[in-house]
Enzyme design. Sequence first.
Site, mmCIF file in Angstrom:
data_model
loop_
_atom_site.group_PDB
_atom_site.id
_atom_site.type_symbol
_atom_site.label_atom_id
_atom_site.label_comp_id
_atom_site.label_asym_id
_atom_site.label_seq_id
_atom_site.Cartn_x
_atom_site.Cartn_y
_atom_site.Cartn_z
ATOM 1 N N ARG A 214 0.737 -1.001 -0.165
ATOM 2 C CA ARG A 214 -0.293 0.402 0.174
ATOM 3 C C ARG A 214 1.289 1.398 -0.398
ATOM 4 O O ARG A 214 1.900 1.322 0.503
ATOM 5 C CB ARG A 214 -0.833 0.198 0.786
ATOM 6 C CG ARG A 214 -2.061 -0.280 0.344
ATOM 7 C CD ARG A 214 -3.054 -0.547 -0.339
ATOM 8 N NE ARG A 214 -4.458 -1.249 -0.256
ATOM 9 C CZ ARG A 214 -4.265 -2.206 -1.041
ATOM 10 N NH1 ARG A 214 -2.900 -2.793 -1.272
ATOM 11 N NH2 ARG A 214 -5.225 -2.946 -0.591
ATOM 12 N N GLU A 243 -2.579 8.056 -4.615
ATOM 13 C CA GLU A 243 -3.204 7.907 -5.671
ATOM 14 C C GLU A 243 -4.303 8.343 -5.886
ATOM 15 O O GLU A 243 -5.408 8.529 -4.831
ATOM 16 C CB GLU A 243 -3.782 6.561 -5.514
ATOM 17 C CG GLU A 243 -2.010 5.538 -6.009
ATOM 18 C CD GLU A 243 -2.229 3.887 -5.534
ATOM 19 O OE1 GLU A 243 -3.889 3.546 -6.137
ATOM 20 O OE2 GLU A 243 -1.388 2.915 -5.611
ATOM 21 N N HIS A 260 -0.632 0.100 -9.524
ATOM 22 C CA HIS A 260 -1.072 0.098 -8.354
ATOM 23 C C HIS A 260 -1.712 -0.886 -8.910
ATOM 24 O O HIS A 260 -3.036 -1.840 -8.754
ATOM 25 C CB HIS A 260 -2.111 0.749 -7.908
ATOM 26 C CG HIS A 260 -2.528 0.161 -6.652
ATOM 27 N ND1 HIS A 260 -3.079 1.220 -5.552
ATOM 28 C CD2 HIS A 260 -2.974 -1.134 -6.156
ATOM 29 C CE1 HIS A 260 -3.354 -0.201 -4.833
ATOM 30 N NE2 HIS A 260 -3.243 -1.306 -5.185
#
Length: 345
Positions: A214, A243, A260
Amino acid sequence: MKIVVDDKIPYIQPYLHELADEVVAKRGSEITAEDVRDAYILIVRTRTRVDRQLLERSSVRLVVTATIGYDHLDTDYLRAAGIEWTNCPGCNATSVAQYVKNSLLLLERERGLKISEATIGIVGVGHVGTEVMAAALRMGFKRVMLNDPPREAARHKLPEGLCWSSLCELQKECNVITFQTPLTREQPHATYHLADAHFFSFLPKHPVIINAARGGVVDEAELLTAMDTGLVSEAVIDTWEGEPSINRQLLERAFIATPHIAGYSANGKANATRMALQAVALFLNITRIYHIEPPALPEDIALSDDSAERALQLYNPLADTARLRESPTDFERLRSDYPLRLERA
């Protein structure tokens, strides 16, 4: 009965229409309180923030996230509101392991990493970290070090010959450190900015840093400083702070920089869809086993006999890196319109 579902969860809608009177599929970031007001079940990915603002005064009784992570769910609110929720633990673990493995193959090919002489440290040994560990062992790393204080405290069993190490030991010994933890802020084992200024201040082996966990696990500003000073030799970044607005400087500096998508193999997506459907069926007291298969590899692809080359034919993270660098403002589109990627032939 009405189900609202993120429209980018593949293969799922035909099965949902068998279960519900109404199925509404929308872009995850655009699902609103009005959409779910009369819904019974909500199925999301990471781009839907599921909290009081979304669900208060709705009829939702079950939330399923077709992802491993669930930091986008306000689980305290869901619990207090009596709304059941579930994630899909391990659904894309082998996909993330493929991403890490193939990144390491590219580091060996293009950046001089000598895998047979290197020590890799894995921070977080859950579903994903376990698959990364298995991949590292198969690749022939000289040493594999593991760090996961909660699992160490729980006396989690490790393969013969492996043992738990402190984060300090990984800092001291490793040529590669890869993060595979969830994002948590609660002590005693918070992972937010686990790789911070203090972490980067002592890295005598100048390791490669990989973050496919993450974004907030790694302090990106401090990572850039560590790269500037030579404490970190290379970076592989799939998950980002902020993000979809990502750090452009890190985008250019990282050897591999992707939007991602480490867990976005077709195999991983099929697993997530299957687990989400099973969760819905269980909640509805329906006995059914779902078998979701990803598309087959195109027949015109001639795979190499060399194992490393074959692995990179199936998936090369540098292709995703090139797409993101060409159009960083399309971070979300690159995720939503992700091309077919298989883990195996």
